[in-house]
Design an enzyme around this catalytic site. Structure first.
Site, PDB file in Angstrom:
ATOM      1  N   TYR A 111       0.149  -6.280  -3.480  1.00 20.69           N
ATOM      2  CA  TYR A 111      -0.347  -5.190  -4.324  1.00 20.69           C
ATOM      3  C   TYR A 111       0.768  -4.140  -4.457  1.00 20.69           C
ATOM      4  CZ  TYR A 111      -3.130  -1.224  -5.869  1.00 20.69           C
ATOM      5  OH  TYR A 111      -3.606  -0.143  -6.561  1.00 20.69           O
ATOM      6  N   LYS A 208     -13.184  -4.441  -3.413  1.00 22.36           N
ATOM      7  CA  LYS A 208     -13.172  -5.704  -4.149  1.00 22.36           C
ATOM      8  C   LYS A 208     -14.378  -6.577  -3.750  1.00 22.36           C
ATOM      9  CE  LYS A 208      -9.650  -3.721  -5.712  1.00 22.36           C
ATOM     10  NZ  LYS A 208      -8.627  -3.328  -4.831  1.00 22.36           N
TER      11      LYS A 208
HETATM   12  N1  LCS Z   1      -4.686  -4.775  -1.077  1.00 19.54           N
HETATM   13  C1  LCS Z   1      -4.853  -5.528  -2.185  1.00 19.54           C
HETATM   14  C2  LCS Z   1      -4.577  -7.002  -2.135  1.00 19.54           C
HETATM   15  C3  LCS Z   1      -5.275  -4.936  -3.366  1.00 19.54           C
HETATM   16  O1  LCS Z   1      -5.440  -5.714  -4.441  1.00 19.54           O
HETATM   17  C4  LCS Z   1      -5.516  -3.536  -3.386  1.00 19.54           C
HETATM   18  C5  LCS Z   1      -5.949  -2.849  -4.629  1.00 19.54           C
HETATM   19  C6  LCS Z   1      -5.316  -2.789  -2.218  1.00 19.54           C
HETATM   20  C7  LCS Z   1      -4.912  -3.448  -1.071  1.00 19.54           C
HETATM   21  C8  LCS Z   1      -5.577  -1.314  -2.166  1.00 19.54           C
HETATM   22  O2  LCS Z   1      -6.944  -1.066  -2.179  1.00 19.54           O
HETATM   23  P1  LCS Z   1      -7.655   0.230  -2.795  1.00 19.54           P
HETATM   24  O3  LCS Z   1      -6.989   1.433  -2.204  1.00 19.54           O
HETATM   25  O4  LCS Z   1      -7.491   0.178  -4.275  1.00 19.54           O
HETATM   26  O5  LCS Z   1      -9.062   0.072  -2.347  1.00 19.54           O
HETATM   27  N2  LCS Z   1      -5.798  -3.645  -5.756  1.00 19.54           N
HETATM   28  C9  LCS Z   1      -6.046  -3.287  -6.995  1.00 19.54           C
HETATM   29  C10 LCS Z   1      -5.808  -4.150  -8.088  1.00 19.54           C
HETATM   30  O6  LCS Z   1      -5.292  -5.247  -8.047  1.00 19.54           O
HETATM   31  N3  LCS Z   1      -6.240  -3.560  -9.171  1.00 19.54           N
HETATM   32  O7  LCS Z   1      -6.675  -2.268  -8.924  1.00 19.54           O
HETATM   33  C11 LCS Z   1      -6.579  -2.015  -7.513  1.00 19.54           C
END
Ligand code: LCS
Length: 393
Positions: A111, A208
Site C-alpha cells: 500500500y 476492508k
Molecule cells: N494496508 C493495506 C494492504 C491497505 O490496502 C491499506 C489501505 C492500509 C494498510 C491502510 O489502511 P487504512 O489506514 O486506510 O485503514 N488501502 C487502501 C486502498 O487500497 N485504497 O484505499 C485505502
C-alpha cells in the site's frame, strides 16, 4: 462463551463476548473516555498493575477489548491491538519494532503510504529500508543485512496481486534473527492465517474485509508472542492511535459475516477474472485463481481461496483504462476494497500516487494497471457493467 476449540465461524460470532448486566445479545458500546475508581487505593492499584480493570479509553476499554479478543482468536495470535486506522497500525508497528540504525526489508508493491512512510519519515529517523520482490525468496535472502530487524510482507500485494510464500519467508527471516510481519488485509483471516505459517505479527486495515461495509476506518496488529504484543500495546498507548469504542462496535458487527461475504465475493471474483481474461480488449489479468497467475499453485497451498482482488491492463493503456473507469456504473470509482460493494480505481494516480514514479515502476505498478475489488452484487450485473464500459473503448 469459551470459543477456544470452536470453528472459525463460531469465533466470528462469539469470540470476545463478555457477560453484560442486562444480557444484551451484542457487545454493548462503552462510549466513555474514563472509568471511575472505587477509591484512591483502587486507582493506584490499577495504574500499578496490581489490580485488573479499566482506567482510560486510550489505554483500554471493554468494547475495544472485545474486538481485540475476537481478532486475536481469528488469527490464532496471543493478543491484538486495534487502531483508529490501518495506517495507525502500520506507523505503530514501525515505531515499536525499529530504531535508528535498523533496517527493514519489505515487498516493493505494498500500500503506497506504508512504503512512503518508511521512505520519508522513518528514513529521516535513521531507519534504512530495502524494497524488493518478496515473491522471489532469493531476493529476501540477499536483502537481509546484519542490522535488519523486520521483514514486512503484503500477500497478495496491493495492487499487483503478487504472492509471497509465507512459510519459506518466515524460515529465511528467523534464520537471520529477523521478525516477519504480514499485512493480511488483502486476504483476511478467513482466507489466510500468517501466524500459523510462521509469521510473528499480522497487520490489518480493518476498513476492508474485516469490517466489510465501507462505513468505518480501523486497523489492527496481532502478535504471536506476549512480549511483542506488550511492546505494540505500549507504543499504541504512547502514540494515541487508539480506536474509538463506537468504531469497535461497528467492526464487531461487520466481522460476524466475514466468511459468507468473502465466500460469495470470491465466487464472483473467479467469474469476473475469467470474463476479463477472455475479453479481447483486456491485455492481461493478475488474479491468483487463474492458471495464468505465476503463483497459482502457491495460492492453492497458502490461501483457502484466491481472494476478491483483481488487477488488469486494458489494451490501449492508461487512456483506455480511464475510459473504462469513467463508464462503469455499478462498481463505484473509489479507493478502498474488501466491502460488499464492487469498487474500481487507478493505483498509479490514486492509492499509490504518493510513491516516486521509479518506485512504482520497479514495483510493477504500471500506469495502465486498473484495480477491481469484487463485491457481492449479482455477478451477472458486475460483468454486464464491465462489458458495457469496455464497449466504450
Ligand atoms: N494496508 C493495506 C494492504 C491497505 O490496502 C491499506 C489501505 C492500509 C494498510 C491502510 O489502511 P487504512 O489506514 O486506510 O485503514 N488501502 C487502501 C486502498 O487500497 N485504497 O484505499 C485505502
Amino acid at each position: 462463551m469459551d470459543t477456544k476449540n470452536k470453528g472459525f465461524d463460531t469465533k466470528l460470532i462469539h469470540s470476545g463476548d463478555f457477560e453484560n448486566q442486562f444480557g444484551a445479545a451484542v457487545t454493548p458500546i462503552y462510549q466513555t473516555s474514563t472509568f471511575a475508581f472505587k477509591s484512591a487505593n483502587h486507582g493506584a492499584a490499577l495504574f500499578d498493575g496490581k489490580e485488573k480493570g479499566y482506567i482510560y479509553t486510550r489505554i483500554a476499554n471493554p468494547t475495544i477489548d472485545a474486538l481485540e479478543h475476537k481478532l486475536a482468536d481469528l488469527e490464532n495470535g496471543f493478543g491484538a491491538v486495534v487502531f483508529a486506522s490501518g495506517m495507525g497500525a502500520v506507523s505503530t508497528l514501525y515505531a515499536a519494532m525499529l530504531k535508528s540504525g535498523d533496517h527493514i526489508v519489505s515487498s516493493a508493491a505494498i500500500y503506497g503510504p506504508s512504503r512512503s512512510l518508511m521512505e520519508t519519515f522513518f528514513k529521516d529517523f535513521g531507519v534504512a529500508s530495502t524494497f524488493i520482490d518478496t515473491s522471489n525468496l532469493d531476493e529476501i535472502e540477499k536483502a537481509i543485512r546484519p542490522n535488519t530487524k523486520l521483514l514486512y510482507v503484503e500477500t497478495p500485494t496491493n495492487p499487483t496481486i503478487s504472492l509471497t510464500d509465507l512459510k519459506k519467508a518466515s524460515e529465511i527471516a528467523h534464520k537471520h534473527g529477523v521478525l516477519l510481519a504480514v499485512d493480511n488485509t488483502f486476504s483476511s483471516p478467513y482466507l489466510q492465517k500468517p501466524l500459523d505459517l510462521g509469521a510473528d505479527i499480522v497487520l490489518h486495515s480493518l476498513t476492508k474485509f474485516i469490517n466489510g461495509h465501507a462505513d468505518i476506518v480501523g486497523g489492527a496488529l496481532i502478535a504471536k508472542d506476549p512480549e511483542i504484543y506488550a511492546r505494540l500495546r505500549k507504543t499504541m498507548t504512547y502514540f494515541g492511535a487508539n480506536m474509538d469504542p463506537h468504531q469497535a462496535y461497528m467492526v464487531i458487527r461487520g466481522v460476524k459475516t466475514l466468511s459468507i461475504r468473502v465466500e460469495r465475493a470470491v465466487e464472483n471474483a473467479i467469474k469476473v477474472a475469467e470474463f476479463l481474461e477472455n475479453h479481447p480488449k483486456i491485455a492481461w489479468v493478475a488474479y491468483p485463481g487463474l492458471k495464468s497467475h505465476p503463483q497459482y499453485e502457491l495460492a492453492k497451498k497458502q490461501m483457502k481461496a484466491p481472494g476478491t482482488m483483481i488487477s488488469f491492463g486494458v489494451k490501449g493503456g492508461l487512456k483506455a483504462g480511464k475510459t473504462l473507469m469513467d463508464n462503469v456504473h455499478l462498481a463505484l470509482l473509489a479507493v478502498s476494497l474488501g466491502g460488499v460493494e464492487s469498487l474500481i480505481q487507478h493505483p498509479a494516480s490514486m492509492t499509490h500516487a504518493s510513491l516516486r514514479k521509479e518506485a512504482r515502476e520497479s514495483a510493477g505498478i504500471s500506469d495502465e494497471l486498473v484495480r477491481f475489488s469484487v463485491g457481492i452484487e449479482n455477478v451477472e450485473d458486475i460483468i454486464e457493467d464491465l462489458d458495457n464500459a469496455l464497449k466504450m473503448i
